[in-house]
Design an enzyme around this catalytic site. Structure first.
Site, mmCIF file in Angstrom:
data_model
loop_
_atom_site.group_PDB
_atom_site.id
_atom_site.type_symbol
_atom_site.label_atom_id
_atom_site.label_comp_id
_atom_site.label_asym_id
_atom_site.label_seq_id
_atom_site.Cartn_x
_atom_site.Cartn_y
_atom_site.Cartn_z
ATOM 1 N N GLY A 1 0.427 -1.321 0.231
ATOM 2 C CA GLY A 1 -0.262 0.017 -0.363
ATOM 3 C C GLY A 1 1.117 1.382 -0.116
ATOM 4 N N LEU A 2 0.561 2.048 0.670
ATOM 5 C CA LEU A 2 1.090 3.245 1.035
ATOM 6 C C LEU A 2 1.151 4.396 -0.407
ATOM 7 C CD1 LEU A 2 3.482 3.355 3.240
ATOM 8 C CD2 LEU A 2 1.769 4.379 3.543
ATOM 9 N N CYS A 3 0.127 4.193 -1.136
ATOM 10 C CA CYS A 3 0.727 4.214 -2.789
ATOM 11 C C CYS A 3 -0.762 5.424 -3.387
ATOM 12 C CB CYS A 3 0.981 3.488 -3.873
ATOM 13 S SG CYS A 3 0.013 2.056 -3.739
ATOM 14 N N GLY A 4 -0.988 6.187 -2.088
ATOM 15 C CA GLY A 4 -2.158 7.076 -2.920
ATOM 16 C C GLY A 4 -3.651 6.150 -2.760
#
Lengths: 292, 147
Positions: A89-92
């Site tokens: 994750g951590l990709c908007g």
């Protein structure tokens, strides 16, 4: 009003968040560059394949090759969707956009649909949604190799040839620019050969070229490569999209953290000043009381 | 005008060679020698050595099947995999050969007949081919005659 110590603690915490997101942003930027390079390097092969296929398909030869099994358009009774997502994750909004696009597509199918998940985020999403996930590939790294994607191609081609599924689609994040990635769904099987205009100087190949052993055999060997190449390209584009989405998301996070830090520092100074003023007043008041 | 040869795999452009006078390629129907002014040709390739020749000098690649297009003295090789002879990882090829032989032995002993047999044979063939091409490169001596 928070105390000075509370504000100070928050400033430290926001600062360290900014440090982390900034580091993630730099890592994503360098990975993005490499992922983009790989996508560019894959292009010459893909283009050549497309041109040759367009040239060959534009002029169907005898009956035996018109009936190549990978080209046969059967009435659809079951469809499969290869869903390519990042592992992390951590990709908007990238993961949720991808999942939304794929699940809308699956819901729109009249026929029963199965999902081949490539990447953990898509697999988890479809498993949670209790949709039919028939296979998952989660071992692709940041820079997938072609060999690693061959298993996916093998699986869907076998299913298609066995008649288990009649349509195969691929859903992935198309890399448009660093700032824009668009979720798309494309048809893989049956193969729709590129239009004749794409044939370019391969137009009319059948007359001009010697074929060894024969046009039919060349076409037959070309078609599986075409599928493999499309899947590999989709995986590469997704990898580049993931890194650029992460880079942008982390840049925003860093900017926000720095903004919050600025506001907190302002508050901190104000509170500190007020406290000093108050203390001064106390002292002055105390001195005045003594004199009186 | 000499040939320009481009070797391309799905992952990258492996090599662009210019000024090639003779190209010997492993066509699926047998070896082919391509000279300048060859007629337009589209052929499938078998796994095998691909040799460039310029005057006295030769360089060799190993390709693992694919396609080759010849047109107007431009040759495009779309290979499933391709390596220059001097870049072949001999240790890896040896390991692959040992693995494939071991697998074949087990398949023969247990008398199982399935896809594994074909896979093991193909992988044995590939490793032997790599070793053969790499070995030839490293052996000192005058250039061999013929292709």
């Amino acid at each position: 009003m928070p105390t000075i110590r509370q504000i100070k603690r928050r400033i430290t915490s926001v600062k360290s968040s900014a440090k982390i997101t900034n580091a993630l942003q730099l890592v994503a930027a360098s990975k993005m560059r490499r992922a983009q390079d790989r996508a560019t390097q894959a292009r010459p092969y893909a283009e050549k394949l497309r041109v040759v296929l367009a040239g060959l398909a534009a002029q169907p030869g005898g009956d035996e090759e018109a009936a190549h099994p990978l080209l046969v358009n059967r009435p659809a009774k079951a469809v499969a969707v290869i869903h390519v997502t990042p592992n992390r994750g951590l990709c908007g909004g990238l993961n949720s956009n991808l999942n939304r696009s794929a699940v809308t597509f699956v819901a729109d199918q009249k026929e029963p649909a199965s999902v081949v998940a490539v990447g953990k985020k898509g697999r988890d999403f479809f498993t949670r949604a209790r949709l039919n996930v028939v296979a998952s590939f989660t071992e692709l790294g940041d820079y997938p190799t072609q060999a690693e994607t061959l298993g996916i191609s093998r699986l869907v081609m076998d299913d298609f040839l066995a008649g288990t599924v009649d349509r195969v689609y691929i859903s992935f994040a198309e890399f448009i620019s660093t700032a824009v990635q668009r979720p798309v769904v494309r048809q893989l099987l049956p193969i729709e050969p590129p239009p004749a205009e794409e044939a370019g100087d391969m137009a009319g190949v059948r007359q001009d070229y010697l074929f060894e052993p024969s046009p039919a055999v060349v076409l037959e060997r070309l078609l599986p490569r075409f599928i493999e190449m499309q899947i590999y390209e989709a995986v590469l584009e997704s990898a580049a999209s993931e890194q650029s989405a992460r880079m942008v998301a982390m840049k925003n996070a860093t900017d926000n953290a720095l903004e919050i830090e600025r506001e907190l520092t302002l508050t901190y100074n104000k509170v500190r000043q007020e406290q000093i003023t108050k203390e001064l007043l106390d002292i002055v008041g105390g001195a005045a009381a003594l004199e009186a | 005008m000499p040939l320009t040869v481009e070797i391309v795999t799905a992952e990258k452009v492996v090599r662009v060679e210019q000024g090639v006078e003779v190209l010997i390629a492993p066509g699926s129907e047998g070896q082919l020698a391509i000279l300048p002014k060859h007629a337009a040709l589209m052929t499938t390739l078998a796994p095998g050595p691909l040799v460039f020749r310029r005057g006295q000098s030769e360089s060799e690649f190993v390709v693992m099947g694919g396609f080759m297009e010849v047109r107007n003295d431009r040759v495009t090789v779309l290979a499933d995999a391709a390596e220059a002879a001097e870049e072949i990882d001999i240790a890896r090829a040896e390991a692959a050969r040992a693995r494939a032989e071991e697998r074949l032995r087990r398949i023969r002993e247990q008398n199982v007949r399935d896809v594994d047999l074909a896979r093991a044979q193909a992988s044995l063939q590939r490793s032997l081919l790599r070793l053969q091409v790499a070995g030839r490169k490293r052996r000192p001596g005058p250039p061999r005659p013929g292709g």
